[in-house]
Scaffold this motif. Sequence first.
Motif, short mmCIF file in Angstrom:
data_model
loop_
_atom_site.label_atom_id
_atom_site.label_comp_id
_atom_site.label_asym_id
_atom_site.label_seq_id
_atom_site.Cartn_x
_atom_site.Cartn_y
_atom_site.Cartn_z
N THR A 1 63.95 63.66 81.61
CA THR A 1 63.48 62.98 80.41
C THR A 1 64.39 61.79 80.08
OG1 THR A 1 62.58 65.06 79.58
CG2 THR A 1 62.92 63.30 77.96
N ALA A 2 65.68 62.05 80.12
CA ALA A 2 66.63 60.97 79.81
C ALA A 2 66.51 59.83 80.81
CB ALA A 2 68.06 61.53 79.80
N ALA A 3 66.40 60.17 82.10
CA ALA A 3 66.30 59.13 83.13
C ALA A 3 65.06 58.27 82.89
CB ALA A 3 66.26 59.77 84.52
N LEU A 4 63.93 58.91 82.62
CA LEU A 4 62.69 58.16 82.41
C LEU A 4 62.81 57.28 81.17
CD1 LEU A 4 60.15 61.02 83.24
CD2 LEU A 4 60.75 59.07 84.70
N GLU A 5 63.45 57.81 80.13
CA GLU A 5 63.61 57.00 78.91
C GLU A 5 64.52 55.80 79.17
OE1 GLU A 5 64.69 60.07 76.17
OE2 GLU A 5 62.58 60.44 75.59
N HIS A 6 65.43 55.95 80.14
CA HIS A 6 66.24 54.81 80.57
C HIS A 6 65.51 53.97 81.62
CE1 HIS A 6 69.72 57.05 78.79
NE2 HIS A 6 70.11 55.82 78.52
N LYS A 7 64.24 54.27 81.83
CA LYS A 7 63.39 53.53 82.79
C LYS A 7 63.94 53.60 84.21
CE LYS A 7 61.25 50.62 79.30
NZ LYS A 7 60.38 51.75 78.89
N LYS A 8 64.37 54.80 84.58
CA LYS A 8 64.83 55.02 85.94
C LYS A 8 63.85 55.91 86.68
CE LYS A 8 69.37 54.06 84.48
NZ LYS A 8 70.78 54.32 84.38
N HIS A 9 63.66 55.61 87.95
CA HIS A 9 62.80 56.46 88.77
C HIS A 9 63.50 57.78 89.04
CE1 HIS A 9 60.29 52.97 89.32
NE2 HIS A 9 61.31 52.29 89.82
N VAL A 10 62.69 58.78 89.38
CA VAL A 10 63.21 60.12 89.61
C VAL A 10 62.66 60.67 90.92
CG1 VAL A 10 63.16 62.52 88.76
CG2 VAL A 10 63.42 60.61 87.13
N VAL A 11 63.53 61.32 91.69
CA VAL A 11 63.10 62.08 92.86
C VAL A 11 63.58 63.51 92.65
CG1 VAL A 11 63.33 62.37 95.36
CG2 VAL A 11 63.25 60.06 94.38
N THR A 12 62.69 64.47 92.85
CA THR A 12 63.10 65.86 92.66
C THR A 12 62.39 66.76 93.67
OG1 THR A 12 63.19 67.73 91.10
CG2 THR A 12 61.32 66.23 90.87
N ALA A 13 63.02 67.91 93.95
CA ALA A 13 62.40 68.92 94.81
C ALA A 13 62.06 70.16 93.98
CB ALA A 13 63.38 69.31 95.93
N ASN A 14 62.13 70.02 92.66
CA ASN A 14 62.07 71.18 91.77
C ASN A 14 60.64 71.52 91.37
OD1 ASN A 14 62.48 72.99 89.67
ND2 ASN A 14 64.37 71.98 89.01
N LYS A 15 59.95 72.29 92.24
CA LYS A 15 58.54 72.60 91.96
C LYS A 15 58.37 73.46 90.73
CE LYS A 15 60.25 75.17 95.50
NZ LYS A 15 61.07 74.67 96.60
N ALA A 16 59.29 74.41 90.54
CA ALA A 16 59.15 75.32 89.40
C ALA A 16 59.19 74.53 88.10
CB ALA A 16 60.28 76.35 89.44
N MET A 17 60.16 73.61 88.00
CA MET A 17 60.29 72.81 86.78
C MET A 17 59.10 71.87 86.63
SD MET A 17 61.26 69.65 85.58
CE MET A 17 61.80 69.00 87.16
N LEU A 18 58.65 71.26 87.73
CA LEU A 18 57.48 70.36 87.64
C LEU A 18 56.22 71.12 87.24
CD1 LEU A 18 57.72 67.90 90.67
CD2 LEU A 18 58.13 67.40 88.25
#
Lengths: 429, 429
Positions: free
Chosen positions: A88-105
Motif C-alpha cells: 500500500t505504501a509503495a503504491l501510494e509513493h507511485k512505485k511499482h510492485v513485484v510480489t510472489a505472495n499469492k496468499a496475500m494477493l
Amino acid sequence: MRIGLIGTGTVGGGVIQILESKIPLYREKLGLDLELACICARTEEELAPFKSKGYKTSVDAMAMIADPSIDVLVELAGGYDMPRKWITAALEHKKHVVTANKAMLAKYGHELFPLAEKNGCHILFEAAVGGGIPIIRSIQEGFVGNEVEHLSCIINGTCNYILSRMGESGLSFDAALKEAQEKGYAERNPTFDIEGTDSAHKTALLASLCSGKYVDFEKIHVTGVSHITAEDIVNAKELGYKIKLLGIYAKGPDGSVDARVHPSFVPNEHLLANVDGVLNAVYLQCDNLGPTLQTGAGAGRLPTASAVVADLVSLARSTDTGKRKAIPMGWFNKENAAKLVPIEDTYSRYYLRFTTRDACGVLASITGIFSENGISIESIIQKGVNDPGKVSIIVVSERTKESKILSALNSIDALSSVAEKSQMIRFLK
Amino acid sequence: MRIGLIGTGTVGGGVIQILESKIPLYREKLGLDLELACICARTEEELAPFKSKGYKTSVDAMAMIADPSIDVLVELAGGYDMPRKWITAALEHKKHVVTANKAMLAKYGHELFPLAEKNGCHILFEAAVGGGIPIIRSIQEGFVGNEVEHLSCIINGTCNYILSRMGESGLSFDAALKEAQEKGYAERNPTFDIEGTDSAHKTALLASLCSGKYVDFEKIHVTGVSHITAEDIVNAKELGYKIKLLGIYAKGPDGSVDARVHPSFVPNEHLLANVDGVLNAVYLQCDNLGPTLQTGAGAGRLPTASAVVADLVSLARSTDTGKRKAIPMGWFNKENAAKLVPIEDTYSRYYLRFTTRDACGVLASITGIFSENGISIESIIQKGVNDPGKVSIIVVSERTKESKILSALNSIDALSSVAEKSQMIRFLK
C-alpha cells in the motif's frame, strides 16, 4: 531502475543470486539498467551476508519504500499484514510492485490492484502462480486474442507429488506425505497445501484473470487430498485415469463463474495426466486457440526467483523510456465480484466408492437410491477389501448435477449396511 | 493504433474476424484503441467482401505503408520478396510490423531485425513459431531470468500428425501422408513440411532467440520424416519410445550453437511423447527454472490469428502512452552469426536398422565394424521381415559421436550381405 527488496529467504535469496549474474547481461544485451539498491529483512543478522558483499541494507522497510531513489518494491517476505502495509505504501509513493505472495494477493488484491491502477502503477505477480511457468503473462498477453473458456491446473506441487507417488508405488496417503516431508516437498504442518487452501488462492487469481471479475478465494469450493486412499488410486488406474488435485475455472451460465478446487479423475490420454511429481501445469481451453498446456516447476528457490526477475525485466523495459500502459486490474474489486456457480449446481461424472457390510441386498439399496435421485449409472464394480466382512462397491455415474449426487450420498450413508462414509471424486470429463 | 493489414487468406481472414469481435473489448477492458484502418490484397475481388462491410481497402500495399495515418503493418501475405520489400518500407517509415511469415524471417530476418532496431521499431512474430503457443514471448520475457540450455520442439503439425497416425494405426508413411492430405493437414506438395524445411525455419528462429546469435537456417542439419517406416515406429514402440520430428537447440562448447532438425526417439515418459496429432510443443531446459513445456495448436486459422492479435495488443499497450523499449534484435545479423556445431561432432544414442540378406556371418561383420569404430552397443535384436530371405537387425548404440556412426554406416552399407541403405535415427536422450 532501482530495486528495493524485502525478504532474504528462499525466494528472496534466489532473486539476489540471479540478479547478480544477470544484471550485466541485461545491460549489455537488452540495454536495461537494473540495480539492486537496497535489501531489507527483519534483523541485521539476516542482512549480514549481503551487507558484507557491499549491498545497502535496512531493517526499516517503510523507510526504504519512502526513499525517493527506489523505483520498485519487490516483496518476498510472505505473510499478510506487513506485505499489505508495505505494498500500500509503495503504491501510494507511485512505485511499482513485484510480489510472489499469492496468499496475500488472494486476500487483499481487491484493495491493492485498484490502488495500483489509481496510482498508475503495476503489481506484477508472475511468481505467485505456477512458480516459473509464465502463466500470468500468457493469460494477460499471449492469449489476449482469446477468451479462456475453461482452465484446469495442477498448481500445488506438494499434492501432486503425494498423488503421483501413491500412483507409482501404491503408497498410502500418510506414507506419501511422510516421504514428501522428508524430501522437503511438504511442510511439517502440511494443512495449507493438502487441504487445498494454497490451490484455492492461486485458482481464485487465475479465475479472476480469465473472467475479468473478482473471484473471492474464500467463496470457492475447496476439497483437499487427504481423504484420497490407495484404493481410490488403484481404482482410478483400472478405469484409465489418474487422480490429480485440480484448480478449475469455467464460464458459468449468464456471466457467472465456476471456480473450484478438488481432486479429479484425469483421463490417461489428457495432457495433464503425465504432469507428475512436483511439476505444476495449467491447461486452458481458449475459443480461438483451442487447448493449450504450460508445465514446469511450480515452486523452488530458483524457478520462483526467475519469475520475479522476469517481472523486473518487464518493468524495466516498460518504464525506462516512458510509461507503458499497465494492464488494468481495477476490476479486481469487491463491487465487481463474480457471481459464483454453487458447487451443487455443477455437472460432472462421479466416482463413488461405498464400503458396505457384506450384507445381502445392499447393492439393490444403493442402486435403488441412485434411481430415486434420477442418476444414471455408467458402471458398477463390486470388490473385496482387506477387511473381511466388508465389500467395496465402486460406481461411476453418468454426467449429472452434483445436488443429485449429494442427495443420493446422504441417503446411502444413512443405510445400516454402509460401514464408512462414502467416497466421492469428480471426473475432469 | 491504426492497423494496415496485407493478406486476406486463412490467417489474415482470421485476424479480421478476431479483431471485429475483440476491438470493443480491448477498448472497454484494456483502454486500448485499435483500428483496422486498411486491408490490402492483390485483387479487388479478394477485397470485395471486406469493402462491402465498410472497410477501407487497397490493392496498393506500398501506398498503404506510406500513408502516415497507418501506425502498424500486419504482413500475412506469405512469400519472400514482396513481404521483404513491404516490411523494409514500413520500418523505414518508422512503423511497427507484425508478421507470421517464418520462411521470410528465417531468410531475411538478418537484415530486417537490425533495420527495425535502427528505426526504433518492433517486428513481432509470435504467430511465426508454434501458432498460438506464446513461445516467442515466453523466451523473450517469461524466461528472461534464465538461460535456455536446451530446447526440443515439435513444430510442424503435418509431420507430427503423420508420425502419430503411423504409431496409432500402423499406417505406412505414404498412407498417413495421404490421410493428412485428405484432412487438410498436409499440402498437395508436402515437401516443404515433410523434408523438415518449415521446421528448420522455426528452429533457426528459436535457436537465435535462445543463443542471442544469428543462426542461419540454411546451415543447420535437417533430416525430414519421409524415410521413417512402419517398422521403425513398431521398433520404437517396443523399445518404449515414440518417433517425433524435433527441432533442437543446445549450447555447444565454447559459445558454439548446436541447432538441428531430425526425427528423434522420444522416451514415452518424456513430456513431448504425448504431444500427438497436429499439436505443437516446445520443451525447454532452463538453468534456473529447469524443464518446462508449452503445447497447443501450431497452425490453423484462428490459433495463428490469435497470436497475431496478441502481438497487436502488445504493441498498443506499448506505444499508446510512450515508447516501450523494443527487445533489441540487432544481434540478428550476419556479423553475429553463431558458430554451429557440425552434425558429425554431436553425440547421441542411435537407433540403427540394417536390412540384410539372411547370410551367415552378417551379424559378425556388423558388430565387427562397430567395434572397429569404437562404438559400444547397448542392445541388438534380429527380426524376420515380410520379405523372405531378408532379416532386419536393429542396433541401439550407446552414446557416441556421430562421426563414428557415419563411418560405421558407410562400411556396413558397403557389405554385400546388406540389402538396403541402413536406417539411422537419433535418440533425444
